[in-house]
Design a protein around this motif. Structure first.
Motif, PDB file in Angstrom:
ATOM      1  N   SER A 396      -5.774  -5.664  -0.480  1.00  0.00           N
ATOM      2  CA  SER A 396      -5.617  -5.206  -1.864  1.00  0.00           C
ATOM      3  C   SER A 396      -6.444  -3.971  -2.205  1.00  0.00           C
ATOM      4  CB  SER A 396      -5.951  -6.348  -2.829  1.00  0.00           C
ATOM      5  OG  SER A 396      -7.303  -6.760  -2.674  1.00  0.00           O
ATOM      6  N   PRO A 397      -7.567  -3.671  -1.517  1.00  0.00           N
ATOM      7  CA  PRO A 397      -8.243  -2.409  -1.844  1.00  0.00           C
ATOM      8  C   PRO A 397      -7.386  -1.170  -1.590  1.00  0.00           C
ATOM      9  CG  PRO A 397      -9.732  -3.870  -0.672  1.00  0.00           C
ATOM     10  CD  PRO A 397      -8.375  -4.495  -0.604  1.00  0.00           C
ATOM     11  N   TRP A 398      -6.422  -1.285  -0.707  1.00  0.00           N
ATOM     12  CA  TRP A 398      -5.588  -0.128  -0.358  1.00  0.00           C
ATOM     13  C   TRP A 398      -4.199  -0.180  -1.003  1.00  0.00           C
ATOM     14  CZ3 TRP A 398      -8.440  -2.794   3.375  1.00  0.00           C
ATOM     15  CH2 TRP A 398      -9.525  -2.072   3.937  1.00  0.00           C
ATOM     16  N   PHE A 399      -3.662  -1.406  -1.224  1.00  0.00           N
ATOM     17  CA  PHE A 399      -2.274  -1.534  -1.660  1.00  0.00           C
ATOM     18  C   PHE A 399      -2.145  -2.487  -2.840  1.00  0.00           C
ATOM     19  CE2 PHE A 399      -1.921  -0.438   2.854  1.00  0.00           C
ATOM     20  CZ  PHE A 399      -1.015   0.617   2.809  1.00  0.00           C
ATOM     21  N   GLU A 400      -1.165  -2.172  -3.687  1.00  0.00           N
ATOM     22  CA  GLU A 400      -0.770  -3.072  -4.769  1.00  0.00           C
ATOM     23  C   GLU A 400       0.654  -3.538  -4.512  1.00  0.00           C
ATOM     24  OE1 GLU A 400      -0.066  -3.104  -9.640  1.00  0.00           O
ATOM     25  OE2 GLU A 400      -0.740  -1.285  -8.602  1.00  0.00           O
ATOM     26  N   ARG A 401       0.815  -4.830  -4.421  1.00  0.00           N
ATOM     27  CA  ARG A 401       2.131  -5.391  -4.108  1.00  0.00           C
ATOM     28  C   ARG A 401       3.043  -5.295  -5.323  1.00  0.00           C
ATOM     29  NH1 ARG A 401       4.098 -10.332  -4.986  1.00  0.00           N
ATOM     30  NH2 ARG A 401       2.032 -11.132  -5.547  1.00  0.00           N
ATOM     31  N   VAL A 402       4.298  -4.923  -5.096  1.00  0.00           N
ATOM     32  CA  VAL A 402       5.303  -4.872  -6.164  1.00  0.00           C
ATOM     33  C   VAL A 402       5.914  -6.259  -6.317  1.00  0.00           C
ATOM     34  CG1 VAL A 402       7.448  -3.824  -6.971  1.00  0.00           C
ATOM     35  CG2 VAL A 402       5.812  -2.466  -5.654  1.00  0.00           C
ATOM     36  N   PRO A 403       5.883  -6.850  -7.522  1.00  0.00           N
ATOM     37  CA  PRO A 403       6.462  -8.192  -7.705  1.00  0.00           C
ATOM     38  C   PRO A 403       7.948  -8.205  -7.385  1.00  0.00           C
ATOM     39  CG  PRO A 403       5.094  -7.587  -9.584  1.00  0.00           C
ATOM     40  CD  PRO A 403       5.262  -6.343  -8.753  1.00  0.00           C
ATOM     41  N   ALA A 404       8.361  -9.191  -6.622  1.00  0.00           N
ATOM     42  CA  ALA A 404       9.773  -9.348  -6.267  1.00  0.00           C
ATOM     43  C   ALA A 404      10.073 -10.836  -6.187  1.00  0.00           C
ATOM     44  CB  ALA A 404      10.079  -8.676  -4.937  1.00  0.00           C
ATOM     45  N   THR A 405      11.280 -11.207  -6.546  1.00  0.00           N
ATOM     46  CA  THR A 405      11.649 -12.621  -6.561  1.00  0.00           C
ATOM     47  C   THR A 405      12.691 -12.981  -5.517  1.00  0.00           C
ATOM     48  OG1 THR A 405      13.370 -12.220  -8.220  1.00  0.00           O
ATOM     49  CG2 THR A 405      11.167 -12.762  -9.038  1.00  0.00           C
ATOM     50  N   ALA A 406      13.245 -11.990  -4.822  1.00  0.00           N
ATOM     51  CA  ALA A 406      14.346 -12.270  -3.896  1.00  0.00           C
ATOM     52  C   ALA A 406      14.283 -11.307  -2.719  1.00  0.00           C
ATOM     53  CB  ALA A 406      15.696 -12.142  -4.621  1.00  0.00           C
ATOM     54  N   GLY A 407      15.199 -11.532  -1.746  1.00  0.00           N
ATOM     55  CA  GLY A 407      15.376 -10.595  -0.652  1.00  0.00           C
ATOM     56  C   GLY A 407      14.559 -10.910   0.585  1.00  0.00           C
ATOM     57  N   ILE A 408      14.634  -9.985   1.556  1.00  0.00           N
ATOM     58  CA  ILE A 408      13.916 -10.162   2.817  1.00  0.00           C
ATOM     59  C   ILE A 408      12.973  -8.988   3.083  1.00  0.00           C
ATOM     60  CG2 ILE A 408      15.613 -11.683   3.884  1.00  0.00           C
ATOM     61  CD1 ILE A 408      16.763  -9.313   5.377  1.00  0.00           C
ATOM     62  N   HIS A 409      12.499  -8.357   2.005  1.00  0.00           N
ATOM     63  CA  HIS A 409      11.425  -7.384   2.155  1.00  0.00           C
ATOM     64  C   HIS A 409      10.613  -7.317   0.878  1.00  0.00           C
ATOM     65  CE1 HIS A 409      14.052  -4.445  -0.049  1.00  0.00           C
ATOM     66  NE2 HIS A 409      12.878  -3.978  -0.444  1.00  0.00           N
ATOM     67  N   LEU A 410       9.375  -6.877   1.031  1.00  0.00           N
ATOM     68  CA  LEU A 410       8.470  -6.607  -0.074  1.00  0.00           C
ATOM     69  C   LEU A 410       8.046  -5.154   0.004  1.00  0.00           C
ATOM     70  CD1 LEU A 410       6.192  -9.763   0.276  1.00  0.00           C
ATOM     71  CD2 LEU A 410       7.711  -9.310  -1.657  1.00  0.00           C
ATOM     72  N   ALA A 411       7.542  -4.633  -1.099  1.00  0.00           N
ATOM     73  CA  ALA A 411       7.000  -3.274  -1.107  1.00  0.00           C
ATOM     74  C   ALA A 411       5.572  -3.323  -1.621  1.00  0.00           C
ATOM     75  CB  ALA A 411       7.852  -2.356  -1.984  1.00  0.00           C
ATOM     76  N   ALA A 412       4.749  -2.425  -1.093  1.00  0.00           N
ATOM     77  CA  ALA A 412       3.361  -2.311  -1.529  1.00  0.00           C
ATOM     78  C   ALA A 412       3.061  -0.840  -1.783  1.00  0.00           C
ATOM     79  CB  ALA A 412       2.416  -2.877  -0.476  1.00  0.00           C
ATOM     80  N   ILE A 413       2.519  -0.533  -2.973  1.00  0.00           N
ATOM     81  CA  ILE A 413       2.210   0.835  -3.376  1.00  0.00           C
ATOM     82  C   ILE A 413       0.737   1.122  -3.092  1.00  0.00           C
ATOM     83  CG2 ILE A 413       2.219   2.480  -5.290  1.00  0.00           C
ATOM     84  CD1 ILE A 413       4.981   1.526  -4.524  1.00  0.00           C
ATOM     85  N   ARG A 415      -2.917   2.148  -3.631  1.00  0.00           N
ATOM     86  CA  ARG A 415      -3.808   2.251  -4.786  1.00  0.00           C
ATOM     87  C   ARG A 415      -4.571   3.573  -4.783  1.00  0.00           C
ATOM     88  NH1 ARG A 415      -4.721  -2.604  -7.521  1.00  0.00           N
ATOM     89  NH2 ARG A 415      -4.032  -4.499  -6.410  1.00  0.00           N
ATOM     90  N   LYS A 416      -4.741   4.163  -3.598  1.00  0.00           N
ATOM     91  CA  LYS A 416      -5.463   5.415  -3.462  1.00  0.00           C
ATOM     92  C   LYS A 416      -4.804   6.205  -2.345  1.00  0.00           C
ATOM     93  CE  LYS A 416      -8.928   2.856  -0.778  1.00  0.00           C
ATOM     94  NZ  LYS A 416     -10.351   2.471  -0.724  1.00  0.00           N
ATOM     95  N   PRO A 417      -5.038   7.497  -2.276  1.00  0.00           N
ATOM     96  CA  PRO A 417      -4.356   8.313  -1.261  1.00  0.00           C
ATOM     97  C   PRO A 417      -4.637   7.821   0.161  1.00  0.00           C
ATOM     98  CG  PRO A 417      -5.377   9.709  -2.905  1.00  0.00           C
ATOM     99  CD  PRO A 417      -5.862   8.321  -3.183  1.00  0.00           C
ATOM    100  N   ILE A 418      -3.564   7.681   0.936  1.00  0.00           N
ATOM    101  CA  ILE A 418      -3.650   7.285   2.335  1.00  0.00           C
ATOM    102  C   ILE A 418      -2.746   8.235   3.118  1.00  0.00           C
ATOM    103  CG2 ILE A 418      -3.122   5.469   4.018  1.00  0.00           C
ATOM    104  CD1 ILE A 418      -3.646   3.407   1.859  1.00  0.00           C
TER     105      ILE A 418
END
Length: 477
Positions: A396-413, A415-418
């Protein structure tokens, strides 16, 4: 099948045969290892004497273009090298159009490293290990028996009635879609369904709205039809409907599981989208690519089930539930474009392969699809939970997970430049396949982050692989 050789007249017969075979080998029309007909058979086919054919074969063997294998026959030598193809002429009439296609960036076409790492987070890939081989084999045998009883003619453009009926029941059961058998068109995957709708609605200069970030093949397909494609930003509620410009003819959305970020479109936005589409006379393509796998919250209505004005074309696929190799999908078209789409499919490929249709119809009718989805759901739910726990925890220090309720993938944004060029490259060195979100943005500044598919990675591999990702991030500072 006869070897293509043309003998002209009755002079220098062995020489004619020799030169044609030599040129075919050097041009690559006869590939290395290709078996040539026995001299007696080729002589009969060409109306020559066996001696003439044997002489030509002997000259080619002397030139090391053919090799004889005792008891097996005569083959094109492995050492034979074909000539390079002629260079493309830049002066042919369609050069500009062909060049435009050649330069088209298709980021999801060549994922060269995909599947080569031990730990793969590639999106859109179902679990190969869960494919129901025994049940599918039984359905394929059923399809072969049905095919043996057929007259061997072309099938219905719209698809086999038995499969269309099965799809109508499945879509109604799983997504609440309102349709009958006559509304369903079987397609070669969801991509053909998108293509068919674009063919009958889009012409050069037509305005088409897509999500940003979004699914690149859809955007590119509409642009290839000559459309002016505009990207509409998404937020936590999905597509920002108020940004859809006047004059838009087609709107492409993924409301159940936004691609690639994953959030569902809110009920308020769904209602607003339908109202906006009706106000400007647009058709909405609802791409429902993987919503059969829902993990939390109450079910949401499909746009198609909410549509009372015939504005929504519902696109479904079996690539995520079964396998993308089957190339089976479907379109539930609104009445306004149904017949036009059928004609477009007839002209493009006539119909989808009937053996696969028979097999899938049997699989659905026998309850195999419902059983398979339940089995996959249990596995995917555990994988999803493990990934969420890590991205809500030590990642979590590097990424914020995008809430999702379905599917077979998740996305993470991020939090700071990488450095999202370096991270996947370093991850690949330790056998982890990571896929940045940047490739899904086109119209504005891309969002930094990761798309995390959990179909292709084993459950027990998630924690060890994310340990490696965490260690890389620590090293990168």
């Amino acid at each position: 099948m006869e070897l293509h050789v043309v003998i002209d007249g009755d002079k220098d017969l062995a020489g004619q045969l020799y030169r044609q075979l030599r040129d075919s080998i050097r041009a690559g029309r006869l590939a290395a290892g290709e078996k040539l007909p026995p001299s007696r058979l080729l002589a009969e086919q060409l109306g020559l004497s066996r001696k003439t054919v044997s002489e030509a074969y002997a000259r080619l063997t002397f030139d090391r273009l053919l090799v004889g294998r005792v008891g097996s026959g005569t083959f094109v030598a492995d050492s034979a090298r074909s000539a390079p193809p002629p260079a493309a002429s830049p002066s042919f009439a369609g050069a500009a159009v062909a060049e435009r296609w050649r330069r088209m960036d298709t980021p999801l076409r060549h994922q060269a490293p995909a599947g080569h790492s031990r730990y793969e987070y590639i999106g859109g890939a179902p679990a190969r290990s869960l494919f129901p081989h025994a049940e599918w084999r039984r359905c394929v045998l059923h399809a072969l028996r049905e095919g043996a009883r057929s007259r061997g003619l072309y099938g219905p453009v719209e698809g086999m009635p038995v499969l269309r009926e099965a799809i109508a029941r499945h879509a109604a059961f799983a997504r609440g879609v309102r349709c009958g058998v006559d509304d369903v068109i079987v397609t070669n995957g969801a991509q053909q369904a998108l293509d068919l709708v674009a063919r009958v609605l889009v012409e050069p200069g037509s305005l088409v709205a897509v999500e940003e970030p979004g699914y690149p093949p859809a955007r590119l397909l509409f642009a290839a039809q000559g459309a002016e494609v505009v990207g509409i930003a998404v937020d936590a509620e999905g597509l920002q409907v108020d940004r859809i410009p006047d004059g838009t003819r087609l709107i492409y959305v993924t409301p159940a599981h936004q691609f690639p970020l994953g959030m569902p479109m809110s009920q308020r936005r769904r209602e607003a989208l339908l109202a906006r589409a009706h106000a400007i006379g647009a058709i909405v393509i609802e791409d429902d690519y993987d919503s059969e796998f829902r993990y939390e919250g109450r079910p949401t209505d499909s746009l198609q089930s909410m549509d009372t004005r015939g504005s929504v074309a519902f696109v479904g696929t079996f690539s995520k539930t079964l396998s993308p190799e089957l190339r089976l999908g479907y379109l539930i078209a609104p009445p306004a474009i149904l017949q036009a789409v059928c004609i477009a499919k007839h002209l493009s490929d006539w119909h989808t392969a009937t053996p696969a249709q028979w097999a899938l119809a049997k699989f659905i009718a026998d309850g195999g699809l419902h059983k398979h989805i339940r089995r996959c759901h249990a596995v995917y739910a555990e994988r999803r939970e493990r990934i969420m726990r890590r991205f809500d925890g030590d990642l979590s220090p590097w990424f914020e997970r995008v809430p999702a309720t379905a599917g077979i993938h998740l996305a993470a944004i991020c939090r700071k430049p990488i450095d999202m060029d370096t991270l996947p490259r370093l991850a690949r060195r330790v056998d982890v396949g990571l896929y940045p979100l940047e490739v899904f943005s086109h119209f504005g500044a891309p969002r930094q982050g990761l798309m995390l598919g959990f179909g292709a990675i084993d459950t027990d591999d998630i924690d060890p692989s994310l340990d490696r990702v965490r260690d890389i991030l620590l090293q990168m500072g």
